[in-house]
Design a protein around this motif. Sequence first.
Motif, short mmCIF file in Angstrom:
data_model
loop_
_atom_site.label_atom_id
_atom_site.label_comp_id
_atom_site.label_asym_id
_atom_site.label_seq_id
_atom_site.Cartn_x
_atom_site.Cartn_y
_atom_site.Cartn_z
N ARG A 110 0.81 -1.21 0.00
CA ARG A 110 0.00 0.00 0.00
C ARG A 110 0.85 1.27 0.00
O ARG A 110 0.49 2.29 -0.57
N ASN A 135 1.55 5.77 -2.68
CA ASN A 135 0.36 5.03 -2.27
C ASN A 135 -0.08 4.20 -3.47
O ASN A 135 -0.40 4.75 -4.52
N TYR A 139 -2.16 5.13 -6.58
CA TYR A 139 -3.10 6.19 -6.22
C TYR A 139 -2.37 7.53 -6.14
O TYR A 139 -2.91 8.57 -6.50
N PHE A 173 -18.68 2.01 -9.46
CA PHE A 173 -19.29 2.29 -8.17
C PHE A 173 -20.41 3.31 -8.29
O PHE A 173 -21.38 3.28 -7.56
N TYR A 183 -19.78 -1.73 3.09
CA TYR A 183 -18.75 -1.49 4.10
C TYR A 183 -17.38 -1.98 3.68
O TYR A 183 -16.42 -1.84 4.38
N ASP A 215 -11.02 -2.20 9.32
CA ASP A 215 -12.12 -2.03 8.37
C ASP A 215 -12.11 -0.65 7.71
O ASP A 215 -12.24 -0.55 6.50
N GLY A 261 -9.46 0.93 7.63
CA GLY A 261 -8.16 0.82 6.97
C GLY A 261 -8.21 0.18 5.60
O GLY A 261 -7.31 0.38 4.79
N SER A 262 -9.27 -0.59 5.30
CA SER A 262 -9.29 -1.23 3.98
C SER A 262 -9.45 -0.20 2.86
O SER A 262 -9.03 -0.44 1.75
N CYS A 263 -10.04 0.94 3.15
CA CYS A 263 -10.11 2.02 2.16
C CYS A 263 -9.16 3.17 2.47
O CYS A 263 -8.65 3.83 1.57
N GLY A 283 -4.47 7.04 3.67
CA GLY A 283 -5.33 7.17 2.50
C GLY A 283 -5.18 6.02 1.53
O GLY A 283 -4.17 5.32 1.51
N GLY A 284 -6.22 5.82 0.73
CA GLY A 284 -6.23 4.81 -0.31
C GLY A 284 -7.30 5.27 -1.26
O GLY A 284 -7.28 6.42 -1.71
N LEU A 285 -8.29 4.42 -1.52
CA LEU A 285 -9.44 4.90 -2.29
C LEU A 285 -10.14 6.02 -1.49
O LEU A 285 -10.66 6.97 -2.05
N GLY A 286 -10.12 5.89 -0.18
CA GLY A 286 -10.66 6.93 0.70
C GLY A 286 -9.59 7.96 1.06
O GLY A 286 -8.39 7.71 0.91
N THR A 319 -20.04 8.73 -3.11
CA THR A 319 -18.69 8.18 -2.92
C THR A 319 -18.84 6.81 -2.23
O THR A 319 -19.92 6.49 -1.73
N PRO A 320 -17.76 6.04 -2.17
CA PRO A 320 -17.86 4.74 -1.48
C PRO A 320 -17.97 4.85 0.05
O PRO A 320 -18.12 3.82 0.71
N PRO A 338 -19.64 4.71 3.21
CA PRO A 338 -21.01 4.33 3.57
C PRO A 338 -21.45 4.98 4.88
O PRO A 338 -20.61 5.39 5.68
N PRO A 339 -22.75 5.07 5.13
CA PRO A 339 -23.22 5.50 6.45
C PRO A 339 -23.00 4.36 7.45
O PRO A 339 -23.43 3.24 7.21
N TRP A 340 -22.33 4.67 8.56
CA TRP A 340 -22.00 3.62 9.53
C TRP A 340 -23.05 3.52 10.64
O TRP A 340 -22.88 2.76 11.60
#
Lengths: 400, 114
Positions: A89, A112, A130, A222, A256, B45, B47-49, B56-59, B86-87, B89-91
């Motif tokens: 990453r 990244n 990214y 998406f 999620y 979780d 962290g996955s985005c 940072g990543g996709l998020g 955007t990806p 989501p509402p938590w």
Amino acid sequence: MKLLAVKRSLLLGVALAAMMPLCHAEQTINLMQRGTGDMGVVVERATGSLQIIEHSSDTSLASVEGLGDLSHASVVFSRDERYAYVFGRDGGLNKVDILNASIDQRLMQAGNSIGGAISADGKLVAVSNYEPGGVRIFDSTTLELLVDIPANYGDGQTSKVVGLVDAPGNQFVFSLYEANETWIADVSDVSEPVITRFEDVGAAPYDGLISPDGRYYIAGLFGEDGLALLDLWYPEKGMRKILEGYAEHDETLPVYKMPHLEGWAIAGNLAFLPAVGQHKVLVVDTRDWTQIDSIDVIGQPVFVMARPGGRQVWVNFAVPDNKYIQIIDTEMRSVVRQLEPGPGVLHMEFSARGEEVWLSVRDEDRLDIYNTDTLERTASLPARKPSGIFFTQRAHRGGL
Amino acid sequence: MPVNFSRTTSVLALLILMQCMPQAAFADDVSNKRKQELAYLLDQDCGSCHGLTLKGGLGSPLTAEALRGKPSGYLFAVIRDGVPGTPMPPWSALLDDDDIRWIVQLLRNQGTLQ
């Protein structure tokens, strides 16, 4: 693991004693004197380490540390199945010698990054980034940077790159998340890369995949209900939307964790794809790319993977359903079994002939191995926060 | 109510313990357990985005530096309601308001906690 470490150092001792006068390279080759066809690596995301495993008798062989931030790491293999290219990453590109259990080379190639691919001829490794947004292509032997493709679009903007795959003819195909574009980079002549751009392919492509024959590239979207399809036999025809409005009659549910389009869950003429914002797996007829069915599953699917042979499709899920696996019978097109390996089932990898599958159970620091006929767990191994599992057989399949 | 009774009992036990342990740093066990769960969720979780290190990543990056100048109320709303289009989501289906407030605090105090 401790036992294995001891075993390794014993081996090392024997090798050193036997080969004192010989050069360094020969020592390393003798460390593990075995073929690599039944080997694989498991990404331990929190510790930045890689576990080296073999799946003939399902054991861990060694561990490699110091690979940086491996959240969302992916791996491809050299065509001799000796080296694993690990894409971190944090922009780290690691070339790991799996026989020697050591880092052969490591460089920080971006700030990244998200994934990588290896060219059809095995000579080029591409990484999608990214930050800075784009693709960088390296010599697979030396990791020398050969081609830099910034993902520039519009009025001087730069996009994150997703869904990078290798395609026949030493091409790489990838999508631009913010730019809504898909690009083909033809690097058959690496000194003169040729880029073909497809604009307005659909809103927010988030991942991509290619069919096993290398003909079709699909970008998941998406920002809209649908996917974008490119026929690489006829790129001049451009990209077209498929499965448009697959969810228009349903309420969109929160996602999620983003689904992954990895590999290609294909059985006969049917492809199985994760829906986005729907607790469904979509069934598509690959002859005309129409949706013929959707299968209700327990949560937001993340990986939808066919057991080699295509009789079953295994599905894992986003939070809060990530302790389950559901198994779809592709003929009945329904869920026939639900497993509960434990919290945080992040990834699965089938052996080449599909008789067993490995699962990473992150929150319980464990790898589980299942017999795909009996659907019983046959073994477990400890691993630290395991995520991706990658077997060397991937070296000989395009698009992974 | 049995729940209140047991909570009272544990508070009493805590008070008694505190007599013997001057450093008594722990509060209510359940909420400490929840805090651990939330910190884990943030790492793994989110962290996955947003990256395991939140760079940072996709998020977007969520480092303390990246969040400087963004009001806590805004962060709370983004986590609770997501960002449409955007990806993110509402938590709110998985986290209650107290959970979200604590995550915002955790994000604010990165590097100063632990």
